[in-house]
Write a protein that holds these residues in place. Structure first.
Motif, PDB file in Angstrom:
ATOM      1  N   GLY A  57       0.795  -1.220   0.000  1.00  0.00           N
ATOM      2  CA  GLY A  57       0.000   0.000   0.000  1.00  0.00           C
ATOM      3  C   GLY A  57       0.828   1.271   0.000  1.00  0.00           C
ATOM      4  O   GLY A  57       0.281   2.371   0.089  1.00  0.00           O
ATOM      5  N   ASP A  58       2.146   1.142  -0.125  1.00  0.00           N
ATOM      6  CA  ASP A  58       3.029   2.308  -0.208  1.00  0.00           C
ATOM      7  C   ASP A  58       3.048   2.792  -1.655  1.00  0.00           C
ATOM      8  O   ASP A  58       3.740   2.230  -2.507  1.00  0.00           O
ATOM      9  CB  ASP A  58       4.436   1.941   0.256  1.00  0.00           C
ATOM     10  N   HIS A  59       2.299   3.847  -1.926  1.00  0.00           N
ATOM     11  CA  HIS A  59       2.211   4.388  -3.279  1.00  0.00           C
ATOM     12  C   HIS A  59       3.150   5.576  -3.481  1.00  0.00           C
ATOM     13  O   HIS A  59       2.957   6.375  -4.403  1.00  0.00           O
ATOM     14  CB  HIS A  59       0.766   4.797  -3.575  1.00  0.00           C
ATOM     15  N   VAL A  60       4.126   5.693  -2.614  1.00  0.00           N
ATOM     16  CA  VAL A  60       5.107   6.790  -2.714  1.00  0.00           C
ATOM     17  C   VAL A  60       6.502   6.233  -2.949  1.00  0.00           C
ATOM     18  O   VAL A  60       7.102   6.429  -4.004  1.00  0.00           O
ATOM     19  CB  VAL A  60       5.085   7.685  -1.455  1.00  0.00           C
ATOM     20  N   TYR A  61       7.031   5.507  -1.982  1.00  0.00           N
ATOM     21  CA  TYR A  61       8.433   5.095  -2.042  1.00  0.00           C
ATOM     22  C   TYR A  61       8.654   3.744  -2.729  1.00  0.00           C
ATOM     23  O   TYR A  61       9.782   3.432  -3.116  1.00  0.00           O
ATOM     24  CB  TYR A  61       9.027   5.084  -0.631  1.00  0.00           C
ATOM     25  N   SER A  62       7.597   2.957  -2.908  1.00  0.00           N
ATOM     26  CA  SER A  62       7.763   1.676  -3.600  1.00  0.00           C
ATOM     27  C   SER A  62       8.166   1.879  -5.061  1.00  0.00           C
ATOM     28  O   SER A  62       8.733   0.972  -5.677  1.00  0.00           O
ATOM     29  CB  SER A  62       6.472   0.863  -3.537  1.00  0.00           C
ATOM     30  N   ALA A  63       7.907   3.073  -5.613  1.00  0.00           N
ATOM     31  CA  ALA A  63       8.264   3.354  -7.013  1.00  0.00           C
ATOM     32  C   ALA A  63       9.776   3.369  -7.221  1.00  0.00           C
ATOM     33  O   ALA A  63      10.249   3.305  -8.361  1.00  0.00           O
ATOM     34  CB  ALA A  63       7.668   4.692  -7.442  1.00  0.00           C
ATOM     35  N   ARG A  64      10.547   3.453  -6.146  1.00  0.00           N
ATOM     36  CA  ARG A  64      12.010   3.490  -6.266  1.00  0.00           C
ATOM     37  C   ARG A  64      12.622   2.096  -6.442  1.00  0.00           C
ATOM     38  O   ARG A  64      13.840   1.958  -6.499  1.00  0.00           O
ATOM     39  CB  ARG A  64      12.620   4.160  -5.030  1.00  0.00           C
ATOM     40  N   ILE A  65      11.776   1.088  -6.516  1.00  0.00           N
ATOM     41  CA  ILE A  65      12.271  -0.277  -6.693  1.00  0.00           C
ATOM     42  C   ILE A  65      11.921  -0.752  -8.095  1.00  0.00           C
ATOM     43  O   ILE A  65      10.755  -0.747  -8.493  1.00  0.00           O
ATOM     44  CB  ILE A  65      11.668  -1.227  -5.639  1.00  0.00           C
ATOM     45  N   GLY A  66      12.941  -1.150  -8.846  1.00  0.00           N
ATOM     46  CA  GLY A  66      12.742  -1.733 -10.161  1.00  0.00           C
ATOM     47  C   GLY A  66      12.931  -3.236 -10.108  1.00  0.00           C
ATOM     48  O   GLY A  66      13.406  -3.779  -9.099  1.00  0.00           O
ATOM     49  N   SER A  67      12.567  -3.924 -11.184  1.00  0.00           N
ATOM     50  CA  SER A  67      12.688  -5.382 -11.208  1.00  0.00           C
ATOM     51  C   SER A  67      13.045  -5.859 -12.607  1.00  0.00           C
ATOM     52  O   SER A  67      12.465  -5.395 -13.596  1.00  0.00           O
ATOM     53  CB  SER A  67      11.378  -6.024 -10.749  1.00  0.00           C
ATOM     54  N   VAL A  68      14.013  -6.756 -12.699  1.00  0.00           N
ATOM     55  CA  VAL A  68      14.407  -7.388 -13.954  1.00  0.00           C
ATOM     56  C   VAL A  68      14.516  -8.885 -13.717  1.00  0.00           C
ATOM     57  O   VAL A  68      15.275  -9.331 -12.840  1.00  0.00           O
ATOM     58  CB  VAL A  68      15.750  -6.829 -14.481  1.00  0.00           C
ATOM     59  N   LEU A  69      13.723  -9.648 -14.447  1.00  0.00           N
ATOM     60  CA  LEU A  69      13.713 -11.113 -14.320  1.00  0.00           C
ATOM     61  C   LEU A  69      13.493 -11.555 -12.877  1.00  0.00           C
ATOM     62  O   LEU A  69      14.104 -12.511 -12.381  1.00  0.00           O
ATOM     63  CB  LEU A  69      15.026 -11.698 -14.859  1.00  0.00           C
ATOM     64  N   GLY A  70      12.599 -10.829 -12.188  1.00  0.00           N
ATOM     65  CA  GLY A  70      12.254 -11.191 -10.824  1.00  0.00           C
ATOM     66  C   GLY A  70      13.213 -10.714  -9.759  1.00  0.00           C
ATOM     67  O   GLY A  70      12.996 -10.957  -8.572  1.00  0.00           O
ATOM     68  N   GLU A  71      14.293 -10.035 -10.174  1.00  0.00           N
ATOM     69  CA  GLU A  71      15.273  -9.514  -9.209  1.00  0.00           C
ATOM     70  C   GLU A  71      15.042  -8.017  -9.006  1.00  0.00           C
ATOM     71  O   GLU A  71      15.040  -7.244  -9.971  1.00  0.00           O
ATOM     72  CB  GLU A  71      16.699  -9.754  -9.702  1.00  0.00           C
TER      73      GLU A  71
END
Length: 340
Positions: free
Chosen positions: A245-259
């Protein structure tokens, strides 16, 4: 000395009368949560217990907060704040502070209630209030001394998207408020200097304990030893496990092939949290409904100094939506049955 005597007199000392009143208030709080559950069944509410202050009148919010009282003994009051309600704000805004006069009058207090401890707007949980300046100061001194001694006094529960690498540990990082994309956001600071520490940068520390984990999510106990805006959200983001439910700081996490990996702060702005299809199914929501997902961060417990005014520990029950999420995901608190 006179002030302390008066506050103790107002608190009712150690008699049984105020204690009975406190128990009665706890039952009222349960009724308030039952009301949310009842309404959710009638209207098929997606996240029962999620408050929308913009849809409430001043009187409606005041009446709701009267039933949210968990504990009352003399000048000390504790209530269970729903998520989405700001504690303070502008004079014209509907906040918890704006309805405290009605809550105090309802409890028969002759002096104004002041906030001693409280969670942020989007978080739920315990709000500690006092109408006695001497008690307020004594509690604040206790909290300050505990921080210096690195003894936690508050405990949060959080559901995280991702599982911390270690089952327990501490998160220690310097933080500051900065302009990112035209918004005031919290950013980490690497290797802060003495000069930057004088310019708004603060060393922060949180202890964490993974209570349970399943399906790529975890139930985490968080005990901050410092106080900084959005500290817990940023700390969990840095662990690559943002709070659900963090719609602010979760955007700073990217993902490539599940990592997962951290994106540059300068190039990321707040956006609706992105959840995978498996998690959406477990939560029983659609991708479009994710934007309505409340923050799963709850101030569950506050440790207090030994006084005649309150017990050593105050506890706030989880909001209905939080409990429902634990059930949907199969996450278990120590006193809950596990989903079959």
């Amino acid at each position: 000395m006179w002030g302390r005597f008066m506050c103790r007199f107002l608190s009712g000392g150690t008699g049984q009368g105020p204690r009975v009143k406190a128990e009665s208030q706890t039952r009222k709080s349960e009724t308030w949560y039952q009301m949310y559950l009842k309404e959710s069944r009638k209207r098929k509410v997606l996240f029962p217990g999620m408050l929308q202050p913009e849809k409430l009148s001043h009187k409606e919010l005041a009446d709701m907060m009267k039933t949210a009282v968990l504990y009352h003994n003399g000048p000390l009051v504790a209530l269970n704040k729903p998520p989405g309600l700001a504690v303070t704000g502008k004079p014209e805004e509907l906040t918890l502070l704006s309805v405290l006069p009605e809550v105090g009058q309802h409890l028969g207090l002759s002096q104004e209630l002041h906030v001693v401890r409280a969670p942020g707007k989007e978080s739920s949980g315990l709000v500690l209030l006092s109408s006695c300046p001497q008690i307020t100061k004594a509690f604040q001194n206790f909290f300050s001394h505990s921080r210096r001694a690195q003894k936690p006094t508050v405990t949060y529960w959080a559901v995280t998207v991702g599982i911390p690498a270690a089952s327990k540990g501490k998160i220690q990082v310097a933080l500051k408020l900065d302009q990112v994309g035209g918004m005031d956001l919290v950013v980490p600071v690497k290797a802060p200097s003495r000069q930057t520490l004088k310019e708004g940068v603060k060393e922060t520390l949180t202890h964490f304990f993974v209570q349970d984990s399943t399906s790529g999510c975890a139930l985490v106990k968080l005990q901050p030893l410092t106080a900084f805006p959005s500290q817990l959200l940023v700390h969990m983001m840095l662990q690559l496990c943002p709070v659900l439910g963090d719609h602010v700081y979760s955007a700073r996490i990217g993902s490539v092939l599940g990592e997962n990996f951290l994106l540059p702060v300068e190039t990321t702005v707040p956006q609706t949290q992105v959840l995978n299809e498996l998690l959406l199914r477990r939560l029983q929501i659609t991708a479009k409904e994710t934007a309505l997902l409340p923050l799963h961060l709850h101030l569950h417990q506050i440790l207090l100094p030994q006084t005649s005014v309150a017990p050593r520990v105050l506890i706030a029950p989880l909001p209905p939506f939080f409990s429902q999420t634990l059930w949907n995901l199969g996450l278990q608190m120590s006193d809950q049955p596990r989903k079959k």
